[in-house]
Design an enzyme around this catalytic site. Structure first.
Site, mmCIF file in Angstrom:
data_model
loop_
_atom_site.group_PDB
_atom_site.id
_atom_site.type_symbol
_atom_site.label_atom_id
_atom_site.label_comp_id
_atom_site.label_asym_id
_atom_site.label_seq_id
_atom_site.Cartn_x
_atom_site.Cartn_y
_atom_site.Cartn_z
ATOM 1 N N THR A 190 -11.901 -1.663 13.505
ATOM 2 C CA THR A 190 -11.013 -0.971 12.577
ATOM 3 C C THR A 190 -10.584 -1.898 11.444
ATOM 4 O O THR A 190 -10.202 -3.042 11.680
ATOM 5 C CB THR A 190 -9.750 -0.482 13.318
ATOM 6 O OG1 THR A 190 -10.157 0.230 14.480
ATOM 7 C CG2 THR A 190 -8.918 0.414 12.432
ATOM 8 N N SER A 223 0.824 -1.204 0.000
ATOM 9 C CA SER A 223 0.000 0.000 0.000
ATOM 10 C C SER A 223 0.865 1.264 0.000
ATOM 11 O O SER A 223 1.633 1.490 -0.925
ATOM 12 C CB SER A 223 -0.951 -0.033 1.198
ATOM 13 O OG SER A 223 -1.893 0.997 1.125
ATOM 14 N N ASP A 253 -3.384 6.470 -3.308
ATOM 15 C CA ASP A 253 -2.125 5.950 -2.785
ATOM 16 C C ASP A 253 -1.567 4.955 -3.815
ATOM 17 O O ASP A 253 -2.201 4.699 -4.841
ATOM 18 C CB ASP A 253 -2.324 5.336 -1.404
ATOM 19 C CG ASP A 253 -3.217 4.107 -1.394
ATOM 20 O OD1 ASP A 253 -3.956 3.907 -2.377
ATOM 21 O OD2 ASP A 253 -3.174 3.339 -0.418
ATOM 22 N N LYS A 282 -12.098 -1.125 0.372
ATOM 23 C CA LYS A 282 -11.930 0.257 -0.055
ATOM 24 C C LYS A 282 -11.441 0.291 -1.506
ATOM 25 O O LYS A 282 -10.667 -0.563 -1.930
ATOM 26 C CB LYS A 282 -10.981 1.005 0.873
ATOM 27 C CG LYS A 282 -9.619 0.368 1.070
ATOM 28 C CD LYS A 282 -8.857 1.111 2.152
ATOM 29 C CE LYS A 282 -7.514 0.462 2.448
ATOM 30 N NZ LYS A 282 -7.636 -0.840 3.115
ATOM 31 N N ASP A 287 -1.310 1.801 -4.346
ATOM 32 C CA ASP A 287 -2.071 0.652 -4.844
ATOM 33 C C ASP A 287 -3.524 1.025 -5.149
ATOM 34 O O ASP A 287 -4.356 0.158 -5.416
ATOM 35 C CB ASP A 287 -2.002 -0.538 -3.887
ATOM 36 C CG ASP A 287 -2.672 -0.270 -2.546
ATOM 37 O OD1 ASP A 287 -2.666 0.897 -2.109
ATOM 38 O OD2 ASP A 287 -3.205 -1.218 -1.937
#
Length: 599
Positions: free
Chosen positions: A384, A150, A307, A422, A309
């Protein structure tokens, strides 16, 4: 040098086939560097719900060919155990980003599954992380692997696993995969032979079919293609040296927008991330300097940034005075949540919202919760990480519910359910659609955000973190909070000598929740991570937690005011006062040697 370490060195040199990592371990042995060798060989990266992520280099505690071979052998064994012949019929998806070794790690992974008789959909070029879970659902595969770290520093890489429901793995899969890895450590000779992917009939490239299917869904989700086509708003886009550019180019085209202005210096994948200290748009203006420069030079008023990725999205807007506002993840979440609801209602004017859901994670803004009370849709709070929201979304869909939107404050957004994770590409094109629509009303994103706060209450946040490299210190901080009055489960009852009182405590490390009748938390509990949430009598919610991937202790705070309380200056003063007290009284950074974020 101990006998145990010597055996580990010999084992590594026997198993490893990569000349670079062999040479590095050999050099350390010849130097007699036992301290570093023990660090590299006597412990290993453990497979968790985030898969693997770590620094690239030799040894079991880092990311390298041998660790990837061992991990993939374990995963393939577990997949075979769970799915049996279905795995050989349905296959797996493998993707990779533009980091050093990502393609190599992906090819090793593909070769191992093919050698086990399991078909592989291996992307022929770098792809966004959300394209792996999308392809997994599209082809009905049993699992997916994305090789990415990421937005981590350039020396890191990672191995992210999705399950057959299209979401990231959650327990017990992580522990089961770790056990399977430990049972399959000895690399098979065929595991090193990636030439099999050049001629195997079990290998497929998912990219053409995914491009058609993904962008067809993007197109179907566009509410006002004519408004998009005619908008005077100009956009600047940066993929942050990552994979996003060609995919965002196609998304803008499908959504009927004029082409955006790309940040040329950051347009193509660059494993060095040569123009940014941290390839993370979540860092704010410091990471968007080139994007702001490009936007100013080209009269653009909105910046969209992925970002590396392309699963996260940052958004910035130029004000009438020429200043740039970089929206927080919570602010973008509020805007996209409103937009997703608006679009749904426009397309389904008679829809009953009682079976419509939005969600956010426990460290994110509760703005969607406030919206739900007014608008009538359902709101859910999860742990989270998008792994929890993705799995919960799949569960709701299975029950016939509609999931409109989910978000996390770390600039992660899920618009719809084509991807149960996401997705920075779909989020970017939806944001652009919102901008274009607002322009027809004479509004900016900032104007719309203020309207949202006027209707549902102002939600202001203050989040940050401290570095801490000593796990014993982190544990001590949280154990002090759990034994604040000298006995277990006696937490603080306020701050600033009782000026602000605590009315609710939820500890997801030990399962305590003072707001529940039986004092047991509803959300899943994990003793392996530290996380405590305090709710104050004036509406402030503060969560303290340790990071799962970085040496950090993080704090997330939000003051949720009623719609009548709109004085932002007063609210901000209160928030700052309370956060300073929480940091000093609960974390005690000076006493515990915590390193501030800016250091």
């Amino acid at each position: 040098m101990s006998d145990t370490l010597e055996l580990k060195i010999e084992e590594w040199l026997n198993w490893d086939k990569n000349e670079h990592t062999i040479r590095e371990i050999t050099a350390l042995r010849d130097e007699g560097n036992t301290v570093l060798l023990e660090k590299l060989l006597m412990s290993r990266l453990e497979f968790g719900t985030a898969g693997l992520r770590g620094r690239m280099g030799p040894g079991y505690s880092q990311m390298n060919d041998l660790v990837i071979v061992q991990t993939s052998q374990g995963l393939a064994s577990y997949v075979d155990e769970v799915f049996g012949s279905d795995a050989e019929e349905l296959g797996v998806v493998v993707g990779y980003d533009g980091r050093y070794n990502s393609k190599r790690f992906a090819e090793l992974t593909a070769a191992i599954f093919i050698n086990k008789g399991i078909p592989v959909y291996l992307y022929s070029q770098v792809c966004p992380t959300p394209f792996v879970p999308f392809a997994l659902l599209h082809f009905k595969c049993v699992c997916g692997v994305m090789v990415t770290a990421s937005h981590n520093p350039k020396d890191d890489n990672g191995y992210k696993v999705y399950w057959n429901n299209g979401a990231q793995i959650i327990p017990p899969h992580d522990k089961n995969i770790q056990e399977a890895i430990m049972k399959n450590l000895a690399p098979l000779d065929c595991s090193w032979d990636t030439s099999i992917i050049d001629h195997s009939n079990l290998l497929n490239d998912p990219l053409p079919a995914v491009m058609d299917a993904y962008y067809s869904i993007i197109q179907d989700c566009i509410l006002y293609p004519n408004i998009n086509a005619n908008t005077p708003v100009k956009f600047t886009y940066t993929p942050m040296h990552g994979v996003g550019y060609p995919y965002m180019l196609q998304a803008f085209n499908i959504a009927n927008f004029k082409p955006f202005v790309v940040v040329e210096e950051q347009k193509d994948p660059d494993p060095e991330f040569s123009t940014v200290e941290f390839p993370n748009p979540e860092e704010g203006k410091s990471s968007l300097e080139l994007a702001i420069k490009t936007a100013n030079e080209n009269q653009c008023t909105v910046i969209l940034a992925n970002d590396p990725d392309a699963d996260r999205l940052a958004v910035a807007e130029k004000s009438k005075t020429g200043d740039w506002r970089v929206f927080s993840g919570n602010e973008v979440g509020a805007l996209l949540g409103w937009w997703c609801l608006y679009c749904y209602r426009e397309k389904n004017p008679d829809a009953d919202l009682s079976d419509v859901y939005m969600m956010s994670s426990t460290v994110s803004s509760m703005i969607l919760k406030s919206m739900s009370k007014v608008e009538g849709f359902k709101f859910l709070e999860t742990l989270t990480g998008f792994k929890w929201m993705g799995n919960k979304s799949h569960e709701l869909i299975s029950e016939g519910k509609t999931v409109l939107f989910a978000f996390e404050e770390a600039i992660g957004f899920m618009c719809g359910t084509a991807v149960l994770d996401k997705d920075g590409v779909s989020a970017a094109v939806q944001t652009a659609g919102l901008v274009a629509y607002l322009k027809t009303k004479g509004l900016s994103l900032t104007d719309k955000l203020n309207e949202i706060y006027l209707k549902y209450g102002r939600h202001i946040t203050l989040n940050s973190y401290y570095f801490c490299h000593d796990q014993t210190v982190l544990k001590k901080i949280f154990e002090r909070l759990r034994n604040f009055k000298g006995t277990p489960k006696t937490y603080p009852d306020g701050i600033i000598e009782g000026k602000y009182k605590i009315v609710g405590i939820r500890d997801l490390t030990n399962g305590f929740d003072s707001t529940q009748p039986d004092q047991k938390a509803i959300l899943p509990v994990s003793s392996s991570s530290q996380m405590v949430t305090f709710t104050f009598n004036n509406g402030l919610v503060a969560t303290l937690r340790t990071s799962g991937t970085e040496p950090k202790i993080k704090y997330y705070t939000e003051l949720c005011a009623s719609p009548e309380e709109q004085n932002e200056e007063v609210l901000s003063t209160t928030l700052n006062e309370m956060v300073e007290a929480i940091v000093q009284e609960f974390l005690q950074p000076e006493v515990n040697g915590l390193i501030p974020r800016s250091s």
